[in-house]
Scaffold this motif. Structure first.
Motif, PDB file in Angstrom:
ATOM      1  N   SER A  29       0.986  -1.316  -0.062  1.00 24.55           N
ATOM      2  CA  SER A  29       0.023   0.014   0.105  1.00 24.55           C
ATOM      3  C   SER A  29       0.905   1.281  -0.104  1.00 24.55           C
ATOM      4  O   SER A  29       0.400   2.318  -0.538  1.00 24.55           O
ATOM      5  CB  SER A  29      -1.086   0.191   1.288  1.00 24.55           C
ATOM      6  OG  SER A  29      -0.102  -0.052   2.332  1.00 24.55           O
ATOM      7  N   THR A  30       1.936   1.026   0.711  1.00 25.65           N
ATOM      8  CA  THR A  30       2.752   2.361   0.716  1.00 25.65           C
ATOM      9  C   THR A  30       4.462   1.913   0.667  1.00 25.65           C
ATOM     10  O   THR A  30       4.614   0.924   0.491  1.00 25.65           O
ATOM     11  CB  THR A  30       2.566   3.138   2.143  1.00 25.65           C
ATOM     12  OG1 THR A  30       3.263   4.419   1.946  1.00 25.65           O
ATOM     13  CG2 THR A  30       3.264   2.189   3.230  1.00 25.65           C
ATOM     14  N   TYR A  31       5.050   3.004   0.298  1.00 30.52           N
ATOM     15  CA  TYR A  31       6.503   2.835  -0.001  1.00 30.52           C
ATOM     16  C   TYR A  31       7.480   3.817   0.963  1.00 30.52           C
ATOM     17  O   TYR A  31       7.110   4.959   1.221  1.00 30.52           O
ATOM     18  CB  TYR A  31       6.910   3.154  -1.450  1.00 30.52           C
ATOM     19  CG  TYR A  31       5.823   2.525  -2.615  1.00 30.52           C
ATOM     20  CD1 TYR A  31       5.999   1.184  -2.972  1.00 30.52           C
ATOM     21  CD2 TYR A  31       4.430   2.816  -2.466  1.00 30.52           C
ATOM     22  CE1 TYR A  31       5.200   0.652  -3.789  1.00 30.52           C
ATOM     23  CE2 TYR A  31       3.271   2.173  -3.443  1.00 30.52           C
ATOM     24  CZ  TYR A  31       3.770   1.242  -4.036  1.00 30.52           C
ATOM     25  OH  TYR A  31       3.168   0.349  -4.743  1.00 30.52           O
ATOM     26  N   LYS A  32       8.665   3.272   1.142  1.00 29.65           N
ATOM     27  CA  LYS A  32       9.707   4.205   1.818  1.00 29.65           C
ATOM     28  C   LYS A  32      10.184   5.216   1.014  1.00 29.65           C
ATOM     29  O   LYS A  32      10.278   5.044  -0.073  1.00 29.65           O
ATOM     30  CB  LYS A  32      10.691   3.208   2.570  1.00 29.65           C
ATOM     31  CG  LYS A  32      11.576   3.622   3.319  1.00 29.65           C
ATOM     32  CD  LYS A  32      13.055   2.738   3.593  1.00 29.65           C
ATOM     33  CE  LYS A  32      14.033   3.358   4.356  1.00 29.65           C
ATOM     34  NZ  LYS A  32      15.261   2.762   4.800  1.00 29.65           N
ATOM     35  N   GLN A  33      10.174   6.456   1.763  1.00 30.17           N
ATOM     36  CA  GLN A  33      10.621   7.640   1.264  1.00 30.17           C
ATOM     37  C   GLN A  33      12.097   8.036   1.912  1.00 30.17           C
ATOM     38  O   GLN A  33      12.045   7.619   3.078  1.00 30.17           O
ATOM     39  CB  GLN A  33       9.828   8.856   1.396  1.00 30.17           C
ATOM     40  CG  GLN A  33       8.535   8.419   0.745  1.00 30.17           C
ATOM     41  CD  GLN A  33       7.559   9.817   0.814  1.00 30.17           C
ATOM     42  OE1 GLN A  33       8.108  10.897   1.116  1.00 30.17           O
ATOM     43  NE2 GLN A  33       6.147   9.453   0.431  1.00 30.17           N
ATOM     44  N   GLN A  34      13.094   8.314   1.080  1.00 34.59           N
ATOM     45  CA  GLN A  34      14.353   8.664   1.281  1.00 34.59           C
ATOM     46  C   GLN A  34      14.224   9.809   2.441  1.00 34.59           C
ATOM     47  O   GLN A  34      14.964   9.935   3.103  1.00 34.59           O
ATOM     48  CB  GLN A  34      15.282   8.955   0.108  1.00 34.59           C
ATOM     49  CG  GLN A  34      15.799   7.720  -0.510  1.00 34.59           C
ATOM     50  CD  GLN A  34      14.565   6.971  -1.316  1.00 34.59           C
ATOM     51  OE1 GLN A  34      13.976   7.944  -2.168  1.00 34.59           O
ATOM     52  NE2 GLN A  34      14.697   5.665  -1.155  1.00 34.59           N
ATOM     53  N   GLY A  41      10.168   6.414  -7.290  1.00 36.86           N
ATOM     54  CA  GLY A  41       8.672   5.955  -8.269  1.00 36.86           C
ATOM     55  C   GLY A  41       7.672   6.160  -7.572  1.00 36.86           C
ATOM     56  O   GLY A  41       6.772   6.241  -8.472  1.00 36.86           O
ATOM     57  N   TYR A  42       7.525   5.423  -6.521  1.00 36.96           N
ATOM     58  CA  TYR A  42       6.101   5.128  -5.749  1.00 36.96           C
ATOM     59  C   TYR A  42       5.982   5.729  -4.441  1.00 36.96           C
ATOM     60  O   TYR A  42       7.112   5.283  -3.670  1.00 36.96           O
ATOM     61  CB  TYR A  42       5.754   3.645  -6.051  1.00 36.96           C
ATOM     62  CG  TYR A  42       6.076   3.062  -7.478  1.00 36.96           C
ATOM     63  CD1 TYR A  42       4.737   3.253  -8.094  1.00 36.96           C
ATOM     64  CD2 TYR A  42       7.010   2.576  -7.987  1.00 36.96           C
ATOM     65  CE1 TYR A  42       4.803   2.553  -9.260  1.00 36.96           C
ATOM     66  CE2 TYR A  42       7.095   1.948  -9.159  1.00 36.96           C
ATOM     67  CZ  TYR A  42       6.001   2.012  -9.870  1.00 36.96           C
ATOM     68  OH  TYR A  42       5.973   1.681 -11.227  1.00 36.96           O
ATOM     69  N   GLU A  43       4.886   6.175  -4.146  1.00 38.46           N
ATOM     70  CA  GLU A  43       4.693   6.654  -2.726  1.00 38.46           C
ATOM     71  C   GLU A  43       3.495   6.136  -2.030  1.00 38.46           C
ATOM     72  O   GLU A  43       3.701   5.914  -0.800  1.00 38.46           O
ATOM     73  CB  GLU A  43       4.647   8.269  -2.779  1.00 38.46           C
ATOM     74  CG  GLU A  43       3.486   8.891  -3.817  1.00 38.46           C
ATOM     75  CD  GLU A  43       3.171  10.591  -3.764  1.00 38.46           C
ATOM     76  OE1 GLU A  43       3.659  10.879  -2.436  1.00 38.46           O
ATOM     77  OE2 GLU A  43       2.926  11.013  -4.693  1.00 38.46           O
ATOM     78  N   TYR A  44       2.318   5.716  -2.779  1.00 41.49           N
ATOM     79  CA  TYR A  44       1.326   5.194  -2.317  1.00 41.49           C
ATOM     80  C   TYR A  44       0.608   4.475  -3.458  1.00 41.49           C
ATOM     81  O   TYR A  44       0.415   5.082  -4.467  1.00 41.49           O
ATOM     82  CB  TYR A  44       0.322   6.383  -1.782  1.00 41.49           C
ATOM     83  CG  TYR A  44      -0.773   6.080  -1.014  1.00 41.49           C
ATOM     84  CD1 TYR A  44      -0.831   5.263   0.310  1.00 41.49           C
ATOM     85  CD2 TYR A  44      -2.104   6.378  -1.208  1.00 41.49           C
ATOM     86  CE1 TYR A  44      -1.588   5.031   0.877  1.00 41.49           C
ATOM     87  CE2 TYR A  44      -3.182   5.876  -0.514  1.00 41.49           C
ATOM     88  CZ  TYR A  44      -2.997   5.059   0.622  1.00 41.49           C
ATOM     89  OH  TYR A  44      -4.027   4.904   1.166  1.00 41.49           O
ATOM     90  N   SER A  45      -0.186   3.373  -3.138  1.00 39.27           N
ATOM     91  CA  SER A  45      -0.519   2.561  -4.281  1.00 39.27           C
ATOM     92  C   SER A  45      -2.000   3.046  -5.022  1.00 39.27           C
ATOM     93  O   SER A  45      -2.264   2.474  -6.075  1.00 39.27           O
ATOM     94  CB  SER A  45      -0.748   0.933  -3.895  1.00 39.27           C
ATOM     95  OG  SER A  45       0.670   0.397  -3.741  1.00 39.27           O
ATOM     96  N   ARG A  46      -2.676   4.117  -4.380  1.00 39.97           N
ATOM     97  CA  ARG A  46      -3.715   4.686  -5.093  1.00 39.97           C
ATOM     98  C   ARG A  46      -3.125   5.501  -6.305  1.00 39.97           C
ATOM     99  O   ARG A  46      -3.653   5.381  -7.153  1.00 39.97           O
ATOM    100  CB  ARG A  46      -4.584   5.632  -4.114  1.00 39.97           C
ATOM    101  CG  ARG A  46      -5.560   6.125  -4.666  1.00 39.97           C
ATOM    102  CD  ARG A  46      -6.623   6.944  -3.842  1.00 39.97           C
ATOM    103  NE  ARG A  46      -6.073   7.509  -2.727  1.00 39.97           N
ATOM    104  CZ  ARG A  46      -5.447   8.635  -2.724  1.00 39.97           C
ATOM    105  NH1 ARG A  46      -5.207   9.343  -3.858  1.00 39.97           N
ATOM    106  NH2 ARG A  46      -4.980   8.949  -1.434  1.00 39.97           N
ATOM    107  N   THR A  47      -1.858   6.167  -5.931  1.00 37.30           N
ATOM    108  CA  THR A  47      -1.478   6.860  -6.971  1.00 37.30           C
ATOM    109  C   THR A  47      -0.699   6.122  -8.149  1.00 37.30           C
ATOM    110  O   THR A  47      -0.825   6.620  -9.218  1.00 37.30           O
ATOM    111  CB  THR A  47      -0.345   7.894  -6.274  1.00 37.30           C
ATOM    112  OG1 THR A  47      -1.135   8.600  -5.155  1.00 37.30           O
ATOM    113  CG2 THR A  47       0.093   9.004  -7.355  1.00 37.30           C
ATOM    114  N   GLY A  48      -0.002   5.127  -7.626  1.00 35.47           N
ATOM    115  CA  GLY A  48       0.640   4.012  -8.548  1.00 35.47           C
ATOM    116  C   GLY A  48       1.261   2.986  -7.758  1.00 35.47           C
ATOM    117  O   GLY A  48       1.795   3.022  -6.668  1.00 35.47           O
TER     118      GLY A  48
END
Length: 377
Positions: A29-34, A41-48
């Motif tokens: 559902s979500t992705y680690k941000q630096q 490339g991806y931040e949240y699975s609704r967006t991508g």
């Protein structure tokens, strides 16, 4: 790259990180941000989502568009496309359009001030006559559901450009294997991917492809805002289904032609609707704008009672709402897919109580013919 090769090698192939030949299912559902706003490339699975993205790139590649979008159903895809428009806008649509499309236009989107007019889009003069000062788009099916009328996509797209309108084509029946509306001038192509693209009655999904970067930006904003996105497992199922789309569509096409010839020669059948017959009004146009005639046939047995008798005797045709699957499906549009259209309007269009629609599967065609023969006897 030829059509069948593109189905397998188009879009994003496999997984570079692991070497997997099949796109992984990214069940996340979500992705680690630096750092804040910095991500890979991806931040949240609704967006991508990577699996959904692979499907979206693939369908865009197959349809020859700028970008693809995957939604939770065909109706979610249609509704999201209609959100490109605003209160006061007007849309011209094919008259015997899928019942769900008719319902969302006349019972839902009308509440938000988007009006619609339904015309026989196979007659371009009717389409032009229906255009009003506030018209923003022409929405068409070709062939139509369920009467299989054929519309000149290139002609409508040309008219749309002259009038400053978008041309939207529901390409569910043909798929990009048989017909590519963007190459004929359409601005937006959509699919109920539940049907032929998935092909196995195991996924509900919708796909949209747009022809320009501007439309891609607008539709991505709507997709992200509304959130009617397709999940990663269903996205993976569509990617898998697409790999055999060419083989399936050719078999659907071949079986349908044989069954249509059987039906038209049968005494119990009043009329057969199938665009692969030379006497069909859209036959020459179909040959020009598509490479096949598809797997859909409609025919009239004369009454609701006779339709019910037929349904009760069939063994290999499954009574079901959908179409485009490996198994043959049968439905009564007046009481099923098009029940949301008022009866007077249905009869005006030719959707009678005795009209039967079959989606021809990929079973052995001799079994299907024998089944129809014994049921009609």
């Amino acid at each position: 790259m030829r059509a069948k090769t593109r189905l397998i090698h188009g879009g994003i192939v496999g997984d570079e990180a692991t070497g997997a030949v099949s796109t992984p299912i990214y069940q996340v559902s979500t992705y680690k941000q630096q750092s804040v706003g910095v991500f890979n490339g991806y931040e949240y699975s609704r967006t991508g989502n990577p699996t959904r993205h692979a499907l979206e790139v693939l369908i865009s590649d197959l349809e020859g568009g700028k970008a693809g979008f995957a939604f939770g159903s065909g109706m979610a895809a249609i509704s999201s496309v209609m959100m490109l428009f605003s209160k006061g806008d007007h849309i011209v649509l094919t008259d015997d359009v899928y019942g769900g499309t008719y319902r969302v236009m006349t019972k839902v989107l009308n509440r938000f001030g988007i009006s619609s007019t339904f015309v026989d889009s196979s007659d371009i003069t009717e389409v032009e006559a229906a255009i009003e000062p506030n018209t923003k788009a022409i929405f068409l099916e070709s062939p139509t559901n369920p009467l299989l009328k054929v519309t000149d996509i290139e002609g409508i797209a040309k008219l749309g450009k002259e009038k400053g309108l978008l041309t939207i084509v529901d390409n569910t029946f043909m798929t990009p294997y048989f017909q590519q509306p963007i190459a004929q001038g359409a601005d937006i192509v959509l699919h109920s991917a539940t049907k032929y693209i998935g092909g196995h009655s195991d996924v509900v999904a919708g796909l949209v492809v747009v022809a320009t970067d501007e439309l891609a930006e607008e539709l991505h904003f709507i997709q992200n805002s509304v959130g009617a996105v397709l999940g990663p497992q269903d996205s993976w199922l569509l990617i898998r289904g697409i790999k055999t789309l060419g083989l399936r569509m050719e078999e659907h096409n071949e079986n349908a032609l044989k069954i249509a010839k059987f039906l038209v020669a049968h005494d119990a059948i009043g009329k057969v609707y199938y665009p692969g017959f030379e006497d069909h009004p859209g036959y020459e146009l179909m040959k020009k704008q598509a490479t096949g005639f598809g797997g859909m046939i409609s025919f009239d047995v004369g009454s609701e009672d006779k339709a019910d008798e037929l349904l009760a005797k069939l063994r290999y045709f499954t009574l079901a709402e959908s179409l485009g699957a490996v198994e043959s499906l049968i439905s009564i549009p007046a009481r099923m897919t098009h029940a949301s259209i008022p009866r007077d309007r249905r009869l005006e269009l030719g959707i009678t109580d005795g009209l039967v629609r079959i989606s021809v599967g990929i079973e052995d065609v001799e079994d299907l013919l024998e089944d129809l023969e014994q049921a009609l006897a």
